[in-house]
Write a protein that holds these residues in place. Structure first.
Motif, PDB file in Angstrom:
ATOM      1  N   ILE A   1      -3.789   6.659   4.731  1.00  0.00           N
ATOM      2  CA  ILE A   1      -3.204   7.782   5.460  1.00  0.00           C
ATOM      3  C   ILE A   1      -2.630   7.255   6.763  1.00  0.00           C
ATOM      4  N   GLU A   2      -1.575   7.898   7.221  1.00  0.00           N
ATOM      5  CA  GLU A   2      -0.972   7.587   8.514  1.00  0.00           C
ATOM      6  C   GLU A   2      -0.736   8.907   9.235  1.00  0.00           C
TER       7      GLU A   2
ATOM      8  N   MET B   1       0.845  -1.203   0.000  1.00  0.00           N
ATOM      9  CA  MET B   1       0.000   0.000   0.000  1.00  0.00           C
ATOM     10  C   MET B   1       0.876   1.247   0.000  1.00  0.00           C
ATOM     11  N   LYS B   2       0.394   2.298  -0.615  1.00  0.00           N
ATOM     12  CA  LYS B   2       1.144   3.551  -0.697  1.00  0.00           C
ATOM     13  C   LYS B   2       0.567   4.566   0.288  1.00  0.00           C
ATOM     14  N   THR B   3       1.400   5.028   1.194  1.00  0.00           N
ATOM     15  CA  THR B   3       0.969   6.007   2.197  1.00  0.00           C
ATOM     16  C   THR B   3       1.031   7.414   1.622  1.00  0.00           C
TER      17      THR B   3
ATOM     18  N   ARG C   1      -1.071   6.845  17.059  1.00  0.00           N
ATOM     19  CA  ARG C   1      -0.968   6.677  15.606  1.00  0.00           C
ATOM     20  C   ARG C   1      -2.291   6.169  15.066  1.00  0.00           C
ATOM     21  N   PHE C   2      -2.682   6.695  13.909  1.00  0.00           N
ATOM     22  CA  PHE C   2      -3.913   6.266  13.243  1.00  0.00           C
ATOM     23  C   PHE C   2      -3.593   5.976  11.785  1.00  0.00           C
ATOM     24  N   VAL C   3      -4.007   4.810  11.320  1.00  0.00           N
ATOM     25  CA  VAL C   3      -3.809   4.418   9.926  1.00  0.00           C
ATOM     26  C   VAL C   3      -5.165   4.028   9.361  1.00  0.00           C
TER      27      VAL C   3
END
Length: 285
Positions: free
Chosen positions: A235-236, A1-3, A190-192
């Motif tokens: 998103i991170e 996956m691409k952040t 942290r939230f992803v």
């Protein structure tokens, strides 16, 4: 996956609107600062009634949607068709102006804190002239998810995936597939979250500061600044020494021409001229 990474920062500016309500505008402060399909984001926040008491007297709209989300306070919506709706702390109103509406949003308090946001979302050309409609969203209709680190996510539109489960907000079925999240994270958390890769996205902290991106490719975003994100499919977001509260907004871009004149958003100048003529002649709706 691409952040996704933080691609552009749009500092909000102090301005006023309506009867003189003091607010801060990030997206929409000029017509080049938009994130398709989002046209404008205003934040209003004050404990001083002089900053908000004049409210937003009757004014027209055509061609887009307005979302009013209240953190604190009480406003009354009324329109020329006789519709009324109370907007209270924790609630929201999603209004599709469509072919036209003339409405007002007026404070129902003489003191205390008034705090919230108004977001403008464009409509595709084929929907700009559909009938106006509203969805008044009460606080208990907005799902609140508690995160493992005691953070929380309020899902106003779109959905959140957490622990293999999908939680959807009360607003669904839009052409723009809008996602509207209100988040609070404690310090050192942290939230992803997955975000559809075809969507444009931005983040707006209104309390504290956040870090966007992976640990080895992150940028800081301070409060009252809109952070436009790059492409990607997730998103991170992290906090450091202090907690933070922020909005996450994403939507399917329309990729259509935008012609705006104040409260009218169409695709061509001729359509704007028609909107102005209809308004002057009492035929906006």
């Amino acid at each position: 996956m691409k952040t996704r990474i933080l691609q552009q920062i749009i500092p909000s500016i102090a301005t006023s609107d309506g009867g003189g309500v003091k607010l801060r505008r990030s997206l929409g402060q000029n017509q080049s600062l938009r994130v398709d399909p989002f046209l404008m984001l205003d934040e209003f926040s004050s404990n001083n009634a002089d900053d908000y008491i004049a409210g937003f007297p009757s004014h027209p709209h055509r061609g887009f949607e307005t979302v009013t989300y209240m953190l604190d306070g009480h406003m009354l919506h009324e329109d020329h068709l006789g519709n009324k709706g109370d907007l209270k702390s924790g609630g929201a109103q999603w209004m599709t102006a469509g072919r036209g509406i003339i409405h007002s949003e007026m404070p129902q308090q003489e003191s205390g804190r008034m705090r919230g946001f108004q977001l403008w979302i464009n409509l595709p050309a084929k929907e700009k002239m559909k009938p106006a409609r509203y969805q008044d969203i009460q606080p208990d209709e907005i799902p609140v998810l508690v995160l493992p680190d005691d953070g929380e996510v309020k899902v106003i539109a779109g959905y959140v995936e957490l622990d293999g489960a999908t939680v959807s907000g009360p607003i669904q079925g839009l052409t723009t597939q809008a996602v509207f999240l209100d988040m609070r994270l404690p310090a050192h958390s942290r939230f992803v979250q997955a975000i559809t890769k075809e969507h444009n996205a931005f983040v707006y902290p209104y309390e504290g500061q956040i870090e966007i991106g992976t640990a080895d490719q992150s940028r800081s975003l301070a409060s009252q600044m809109a952070g436009v994100l790059s492409g990607g499919d997730r998103i991170e977001i992290r906090t450091t020494e202090q907690p933070a509260a922020f909005l996450v907004l994403a939507g399917r871009p329309l990729r259509e021409p935008v012609e705006q004149y104040g409260p009218f958003v169409m695709n061509t100048r001729d359509e704007i001229d028609q909107a102005l003529s209809d308004y002057r002649n009492g035929q906006l709706v």
